[in-house]
Design a protein around this motif. Sequence first.
Motif, mmCIF file in Angstrom:
data_model
loop_
_atom_site.group_PDB
_atom_site.id
_atom_site.type_symbol
_atom_site.label_atom_id
_atom_site.label_comp_id
_atom_site.label_asym_id
_atom_site.label_seq_id
_atom_site.Cartn_x
_atom_site.Cartn_y
_atom_site.Cartn_z
ATOM 1 N N ALA A 1 -56.129 19.142 -45.702
ATOM 2 C CA ALA A 1 -55.028 18.714 -46.568
ATOM 3 C C ALA A 1 -55.281 19.105 -48.021
ATOM 4 C CB ALA A 1 -54.827 17.203 -46.454
ATOM 5 N N GLY A 2 -56.532 18.990 -48.458
ATOM 6 C CA GLY A 2 -56.862 19.407 -49.809
ATOM 7 C C GLY A 2 -56.701 20.904 -50.006
ATOM 8 N N MET A 3 -57.054 21.662 -49.000
ATOM 9 C CA MET A 3 -56.929 23.112 -49.073
ATOM 10 C C MET A 3 -55.468 23.547 -49.147
ATOM 11 S SD MET A 3 -58.592 25.874 -46.425
ATOM 12 C CE MET A 3 -57.752 25.155 -44.987
ATOM 13 N N TRP A 4 -54.597 22.853 -48.408
ATOM 14 C CA TRP A 4 -53.183 23.249 -48.327
ATOM 15 C C TRP A 4 -52.291 22.440 -49.260
ATOM 16 C CZ3 TRP A 4 -53.797 27.648 -46.645
ATOM 17 C CH2 TRP A 4 -54.422 27.974 -45.441
ATOM 18 N N ARG A 5 -52.866 21.733 -50.222
ATOM 19 C CA ARG A 5 -52.044 20.906 -51.103
ATOM 20 C C ARG A 5 -51.064 21.780 -51.896
ATOM 21 N NH1 ARG A 5 -56.999 21.504 -53.555
ATOM 22 N NH2 ARG A 5 -56.988 22.151 -55.756
ATOM 23 N N LEU B 1 -46.595 25.132 -40.690
ATOM 24 C CA LEU B 1 -47.424 25.354 -41.873
ATOM 25 C C LEU B 1 -47.183 26.734 -42.468
ATOM 26 C CD1 LEU B 1 -49.691 24.553 -43.835
ATOM 27 C CD2 LEU B 1 -51.338 25.444 -42.170
ATOM 28 N N ALA B 2 -47.089 27.752 -41.620
ATOM 29 C CA ALA B 2 -46.898 29.116 -42.124
ATOM 30 C C ALA B 2 -45.621 29.223 -42.946
ATOM 31 C CB ALA B 2 -46.873 30.104 -40.961
ATOM 32 N N ASP B 3 -44.534 28.617 -42.464
ATOM 33 C CA ASP B 3 -43.268 28.687 -43.196
ATOM 34 C C ASP B 3 -43.356 27.921 -44.520
ATOM 35 O OD1 ASP B 3 -42.125 30.260 -41.250
ATOM 36 O OD2 ASP B 3 -41.220 28.574 -40.183
ATOM 37 N N LEU C 1 -46.087 27.461 -46.324
ATOM 38 C CA LEU C 1 -46.906 28.242 -47.235
ATOM 39 C C LEU C 1 -46.124 29.420 -47.814
ATOM 40 C CD1 LEU C 1 -50.298 28.304 -45.286
ATOM 41 C CD2 LEU C 1 -49.697 26.874 -47.250
ATOM 42 N N ALA C 2 -45.343 30.071 -46.974
ATOM 43 C CA ALA C 2 -44.535 31.193 -47.466
ATOM 44 C C ALA C 2 -43.537 30.718 -48.518
ATOM 45 C CB ALA C 2 -43.808 31.862 -46.298
ATOM 46 N N HIS C 3 -42.909 29.579 -48.261
ATOM 47 C CA HIS C 3 -41.921 29.048 -49.202
ATOM 48 C C HIS C 3 -42.570 28.662 -50.529
ATOM 49 C CE1 HIS C 3 -38.500 26.778 -50.728
ATOM 50 N NE2 HIS C 3 -39.306 25.748 -50.916
ATOM 51 N N GLU C 4 -43.731 28.012 -50.470
ATOM 52 C CA GLU C 4 -44.329 27.467 -51.689
ATOM 53 C C GLU C 4 -45.097 28.511 -52.486
ATOM 54 O OE1 GLU C 4 -46.526 23.918 -50.921
ATOM 55 O OE2 GLU C 4 -44.795 22.870 -50.090
ATOM 56 N N THR C 5 -45.603 29.547 -51.823
ATOM 57 C CA THR C 5 -46.349 30.577 -52.548
ATOM 58 C C THR C 5 -45.464 31.734 -52.993
ATOM 59 O OG1 THR C 5 -46.905 31.803 -50.531
ATOM 60 C CG2 THR C 5 -48.446 30.063 -51.237
ATOM 61 N N GLY C 6 -44.335 31.924 -52.308
ATOM 62 C CA GLY C 6 -43.498 33.074 -52.603
ATOM 63 C C GLY C 6 -43.999 34.362 -51.983
ATOM 64 N N LEU C 7 -45.089 34.300 -51.213
ATOM 65 C CA LEU C 7 -45.600 35.485 -50.528
ATOM 66 C C LEU C 7 -44.720 35.794 -49.313
ATOM 67 C CD1 LEU C 7 -49.411 34.597 -50.609
ATOM 68 C CD2 LEU C 7 -48.286 36.410 -51.924
ATOM 69 N N PRO C 8 -44.696 37.040 -48.854
ATOM 70 C CA PRO C 8 -43.870 37.381 -47.688
ATOM 71 C C PRO C 8 -44.287 36.586 -46.448
ATOM 72 C CG PRO C 8 -44.618 39.359 -48.833
ATOM 73 C CD PRO C 8 -45.365 38.218 -49.437
ATOM 74 N N ARG C 9 -43.340 36.313 -45.569
ATOM 75 C CA ARG C 9 -43.636 35.577 -44.344
ATOM 76 C C ARG C 9 -44.691 36.285 -43.515
ATOM 77 N NH1 ARG C 9 -40.650 34.892 -40.468
ATOM 78 N NH2 ARG C 9 -40.992 32.700 -39.902
ATOM 79 N N THR C 10 -44.727 37.626 -43.578
ATOM 80 C CA THR C 10 -45.694 38.390 -42.790
ATOM 81 C C THR C 10 -47.125 38.222 -43.282
ATOM 82 O OG1 THR C 10 -45.133 40.320 -44.154
ATOM 83 C CG2 THR C 10 -44.043 40.126 -42.011
ATOM 84 N N THR D 1 -51.157 35.237 -38.956
ATOM 85 C CA THR D 1 -52.291 34.660 -38.221
ATOM 86 C C THR D 1 -52.157 33.145 -38.113
ATOM 87 O OG1 THR D 1 -53.729 36.447 -39.011
ATOM 88 C CG2 THR D 1 -54.802 34.477 -38.109
ATOM 89 N N VAL D 2 -51.771 32.491 -39.205
ATOM 90 C CA VAL D 2 -51.548 31.041 -39.166
ATOM 91 C C VAL D 2 -50.474 30.712 -38.141
ATOM 92 C CG1 VAL D 2 -50.709 29.060 -40.491
ATOM 93 C CG2 VAL D 2 -52.303 30.677 -41.538
ATOM 94 N N ARG D 3 -49.391 31.471 -38.153
ATOM 95 C CA ARG D 3 -48.270 31.215 -37.241
ATOM 96 C C ARG D 3 -48.698 31.440 -35.777
ATOM 97 N NH1 ARG D 3 -45.248 34.267 -39.643
ATOM 98 N NH2 ARG D 3 -44.206 32.741 -40.977
ATOM 99 N N LEU D 4 -49.413 32.509 -35.514
ATOM 100 C CA LEU D 4 -49.810 32.825 -34.146
ATOM 101 C C LEU D 4 -50.806 31.810 -33.599
ATOM 102 C CD1 LEU D 4 -50.077 36.688 -34.523
ATOM 103 C CD2 LEU D 4 -48.496 35.491 -33.002
ATOM 104 N N HIS D 5 -51.778 31.398 -34.424
ATOM 105 C CA HIS D 5 -52.776 30.433 -33.946
ATOM 106 C C HIS D 5 -52.176 29.051 -33.726
ATOM 107 C CE1 HIS D 5 -56.616 32.461 -33.573
ATOM 108 N NE2 HIS D 5 -56.262 33.228 -34.578
ATOM 109 N N ALA D 6 -51.128 28.730 -34.458
ATOM 110 C CA ALA D 6 -50.455 27.452 -34.226
ATOM 111 C C ALA D 6 -49.891 27.395 -32.820
ATOM 112 C CB ALA D 6 -49.340 27.251 -35.252
#
Length: 235
Positions: free
Chosen positions: A27-31, A153-155, A157-166, A170-175
């Motif tokens: 949780a601290g890492m993904w805050r 989580l992947a979605d 992170l993409a929304h909050e960082t502004g980085l591309p969904r691609t 790896t996060v999405r696939l491992h989920a």
Amino acid sequence: MRVTSSAAAGLRLELSLVQPVLWGAAAGMWRSDSGLSDRYRRYLRTMHQVIRASVPLMERAAQRCEALPGDPVAVPLARYLRAHAEEERGHDDWLLADAAVTGMPPGELTRPGPPAHVAALVGAQYYWIEHGHPVALLGYIAVLEGNAPAPGLADRLAHETGLPRTAFDTVRLHAGLDGGHSGDLDRLLDELPLDDAQRTAVSVSALYTVAALAELFDRIAEAPAAPHSPSGEPR
């Protein structure tokens, strides 16, 4: 004396007592804050250092099993490890692809010399494989695959960082993948004729992995101080 005949249920019970530590570190890492993009890049770098060892670990453990004639655990364990190694092969390349999408320089993830906390997480497994029983590796696998990224989580992170969904493939696939892998592992643990020492080896490995992985996440979460100019103003 164990209160359950199920090795998988016993292990899950033991892990339930310590997993809040790991969840808190994650949780601290993904805050959600302005440092999330940088932490995600550190996550990719660190997890590549961990995941690139997964297939070699399983292959070495399988080799050790095959050198234990007459051990009733060794044959089915080696079969599982060989098959699972093939399932995991190439996952480190997924992380390289994600890192490239974030703009990380080529070769940054593959530089030699992983930090001591990564070596401590992975290296303990090599010791137990070589000097104990390779079944200990199942504790490590149980923790890594039993703590897959949360769906969504992947979605986020993409929304909050502004980085591309691609950048979060790896996060999405491992989920999606690791839940099925955990079920396979539970069935194996209950099918193997583990003695008390082997059950203990799996438990010790799993509990150690929780502590070492939580430390790894804590280190990722520690944002480096921003560089300052001689005048004291942030650069």
